[in-house]
Design a protein around this motif. Structure first.
Motif, PDB file in Angstrom:
ATOM      1  N   ALA A 167       0.833  -1.200   0.000  1.00 18.06           N
ATOM      2  CA  ALA A 167       0.000   0.000   0.000  1.00 18.06           C
ATOM      3  C   ALA A 167       0.870   1.255   0.000  1.00 18.06           C
ATOM      4  CB  ALA A 167      -0.932   0.001   1.212  1.00 18.06           C
ATOM      5  N   LEU A 168       1.899   1.273   0.834  1.00 18.08           N
ATOM      6  CA  LEU A 168       2.783   2.438   0.904  1.00 18.08           C
ATOM      7  C   LEU A 168       3.535   2.645  -0.404  1.00 18.08           C
ATOM      8  CD1 LEU A 168       4.257   1.941   4.491  1.00 18.08           C
ATOM      9  CD2 LEU A 168       2.631   3.693   3.775  1.00 18.08           C
ATOM     10  N   ARG A 169       4.016   1.564  -0.995  1.00 18.54           N
ATOM     11  CA  ARG A 169       4.768   1.663  -2.246  1.00 18.54           C
ATOM     12  C   ARG A 169       3.889   2.205  -3.366  1.00 18.54           C
ATOM     13  NH1 ARG A 169       6.414  -3.886  -3.601  1.00 18.54           N
ATOM     14  NH2 ARG A 169       7.702  -3.677  -1.725  1.00 18.54           N
ATOM     15  N   THR A 170       2.630   1.763  -3.392  1.00 18.75           N
ATOM     16  CA  THR A 170       1.709   2.221  -4.443  1.00 18.75           C
ATOM     17  C   THR A 170       1.429   3.711  -4.313  1.00 18.75           C
ATOM     18  OG1 THR A 170       0.682   0.022  -4.477  1.00 18.75           O
ATOM     19  CG2 THR A 170      -0.547   1.816  -5.495  1.00 18.75           C
ATOM     20  N   VAL A 171       1.175   4.179  -3.086  1.00 18.30           N
ATOM     21  CA  VAL A 171       0.916   5.605  -2.872  1.00 18.30           C
ATOM     22  C   VAL A 171       2.170   6.429  -3.151  1.00 18.30           C
ATOM     23  CG1 VAL A 171       0.252   7.348  -1.178  1.00 18.30           C
ATOM     24  CG2 VAL A 171      -0.909   5.137  -1.196  1.00 18.30           C
ATOM     25  N   ALA A 172       3.333   5.935  -2.719  1.00 18.59           N
ATOM     26  CA  ALA A 172       4.589   6.652  -2.968  1.00 18.59           C
ATOM     27  C   ALA A 172       4.841   6.803  -4.461  1.00 18.59           C
ATOM     28  CB  ALA A 172       5.750   5.919  -2.302  1.00 18.59           C
ATOM     29  N   ALA A 173       4.606   5.732  -5.214  1.00 13.98           N
ATOM     30  CA  ALA A 173       4.813   5.785  -6.663  1.00 13.98           C
ATOM     31  C   ALA A 173       3.867   6.799  -7.307  1.00 13.98           C
ATOM     32  CB  ALA A 173       4.608   4.406  -7.271  1.00 13.98           C
ATOM     33  N   TYR A 174       2.621   6.826  -6.843  1.00 16.11           N
ATOM     34  CA  TYR A 174       1.675   7.815  -7.360  1.00 16.11           C
ATOM     35  C   TYR A 174       2.192   9.232  -7.140  1.00 16.11           C
ATOM     36  CZ  TYR A 174      -2.512  10.696  -7.684  1.00 16.11           C
ATOM     37  OH  TYR A 174      -3.401  11.682  -8.019  1.00 16.11           O
ATOM     38  N   ILE A 175       2.759   9.476  -5.967  1.00 13.47           N
ATOM     39  CA  ILE A 175       3.285  10.810  -5.650  1.00 13.47           C
ATOM     40  C   ILE A 175       4.499  11.150  -6.505  1.00 13.47           C
ATOM     41  CG2 ILE A 175       4.418  12.172  -3.831  1.00 13.47           C
ATOM     42  CD1 ILE A 175       2.591  10.731  -1.809  1.00 13.47           C
ATOM     43  N   ASP A 176       5.450  10.228  -6.602  1.00 14.26           N
ATOM     44  CA  ASP A 176       6.681  10.514  -7.341  1.00 14.26           C
ATOM     45  C   ASP A 176       6.466  10.607  -8.840  1.00 14.26           C
ATOM     46  OD1 ASP A 176       8.825  10.891  -5.483  1.00 14.26           O
ATOM     47  OD2 ASP A 176       8.637   8.797  -4.905  1.00 14.26           O
ATOM     48  N   LEU A 177       5.335  10.104  -9.340  1.00 14.78           N
ATOM     49  CA  LEU A 177       5.034  10.201 -10.766  1.00 14.78           C
ATOM     50  C   LEU A 177       4.244  11.463 -11.111  1.00 14.78           C
ATOM     51  CD1 LEU A 177       4.213   6.462 -11.495  1.00 14.78           C
ATOM     52  CD2 LEU A 177       6.061   7.783 -12.540  1.00 14.78           C
ATOM     53  N   ASN A 178       4.069  12.358 -10.155  1.00  9.69           N
ATOM     54  CA  ASN A 178       3.302  13.580 -10.412  1.00  9.69           C
ATOM     55  C   ASN A 178       3.834  14.384 -11.591  1.00  9.69           C
ATOM     56  OD1 ASN A 178       1.200  15.345  -8.416  1.00  9.69           O
ATOM     57  ND2 ASN A 178       1.699  13.255  -7.801  1.00  9.69           N
ATOM     58  N   ALA A 179       5.137  14.589 -11.621  1.00  6.29           N
ATOM     59  CA  ALA A 179       5.723  15.401 -12.689  1.00  6.29           C
ATOM     60  C   ALA A 179       5.604  14.716 -14.042  1.00  6.29           C
ATOM     61  CB  ALA A 179       7.191  15.703 -12.376  1.00  6.29           C
ATOM     62  N   VAL A 180       5.600  13.383 -14.059  1.00  5.22           N
ATOM     63  CA  VAL A 180       5.408  12.638 -15.298  1.00  5.22           C
ATOM     64  C   VAL A 180       3.978  12.836 -15.791  1.00  5.22           C
ATOM     65  CG1 VAL A 180       5.418  10.340 -16.355  1.00  5.22           C
ATOM     66  CG2 VAL A 180       7.171  10.957 -14.683  1.00  5.22           C
TER      67      VAL A 180
END
Length: 319
Positions: A167-180
């Motif tokens: 769950a944490l990894r999925t949310v973190a990835a969503y956040i770090d992909l914001n600029a993409v």
């Protein structure tokens, strides 16, 4: 959001926090984003809250934080260190010097006890964290622009995230992909205002944050780029519009990494995110506190590996 304490079944809690500028205006250039980035680390350090990852954009920001469990002991030395981090110099709003604070705490004077109580009250509390962060940045921003008025729109959003690594990894990835998603970069490592890029640049504290979601950055990068997230054969990855067509017209599922490159409401408009059991448990505690009852909904559109969300967004997955 209302005042949210760290009381989550007596355990360490994780929250996805987000706030947007007034009217969604793109107010932040590189300088403003850099100042806000530094303030995030500063205020979170004072609050005793770990930054797992973050993204600062032109009109909003995201932070995934780890909040210590209730009852975490903070020594007087640590209180002074955190105080000095937030107030390196006396200000008109906080004229007390760190050296004076240290002396009062050491003597355990009446004033020292009151100061200790007040400072501890402000720690490990995401409502106070966000209030402090947004007020500090607004003050700096308005002063630097010679403007007045609000910088931020509605109150911040928060989603309680299960401490499960997936769950944490999925949310973190969503956040770090914001600029993409915003089309600013094709690879999150090239966007300097996010936790993943800062970790790759050598920041130990940023690396430690992402260590919560994966054992190393190589493993986390696989999460970011698994199942076709990167460009293939010179073609752009699937667009939001194409994703909507596949999901709504063809009723098909898309690779998770592709979905994460779209704006998905689960991550910002939900109340709780995690396994069905985790979501149901926390929705029940909310109901017991008189909050309008909700129920758990399985997340749709991709293989979320059993993740559910505590609000019904099944009609429109995307914002």
């Amino acid at each position: 959001m209302g005042r949210i304490r760290k009381k989550v079944l007596g355990q360490t809690a994780y929250y996805h926090l987000m706030s947007r500028t007034v009217n969604g205006e793109a107010l932040f250039g590189a300088r403003e984003r850099e100042v806000l980035r530094k303030m995030i680390w500063q205020v979170c350090d004072f609050s005793g809250v770990r930054v797992v990852t973050y993204a600062v954009m032109k009109n909003h920001f995201h932070i995934l934080v780890e909040v210590p469990s209730e009852g975490t002991v903070v020594s007087d030395e640590e209180i002074v260190r955190r105080y000095r981090r937030l107030y390196p110099k006396p200000t008109p709003w906080q004229p007390l010097r760190a050296e004076v604070l240290a002396g009062e705490l050491k003597r355990d004077s009446l004033e020292g006890r009151e100061l200790r109580k007040d400072l501890l009250r402000r720690m490990h509390d995401i409502s106070t964290l966000m209030k402090t962060l947004k007020q500090r940045f607004s003050l700096w921003f308005n002063r630097s622009r010679e403007r007045f008025g609000p910088v931020w729109s509605e109150r911040f959003k928060s989603v309680l995230v299960e401490g499960d690594r997936w769950a944490l990894r999925t949310v973190a990835a969503y956040i770090d992909l914001n600029a993409v998603r915003a089309g600013l970069v094709s690879d999150p490592k090239d966007y300097r205002f996010c936790g993943y890029a800062e970790a790759l640049a050598g920041s130990r504290i940023a690396r430690a944050g992402l260590g919560v979601v994966d054992k190393d950055l190589a493993g986390y990068r696989q999460t970011l780029y698994r199942s076709g997230a990167a460009e293939k054969d010179g073609k752009e990855p699937i667009s939001r519009e194409e994703a909507l067509r596949v999901l709504q017209e063809e009723k098909g599922k898309l690779p998770l990494a592709v979905i994460l490159r779209c704006r998905v409401r689960y991550f910002t408009d939900g109340m709780v995110l995690g396994s069905e059991k985790f979501v149901e448990e926390h929705l029940k505690t909310m109901k017991d506190r008189g909050i309008r009852p909700r129920r758990s909904h399985p997340m749709s559109g991709a293989d979320w590996q059993g993740l559910s969300v505590g609000t019904g967004l099944r009609k429109d997955l995307f914002g």
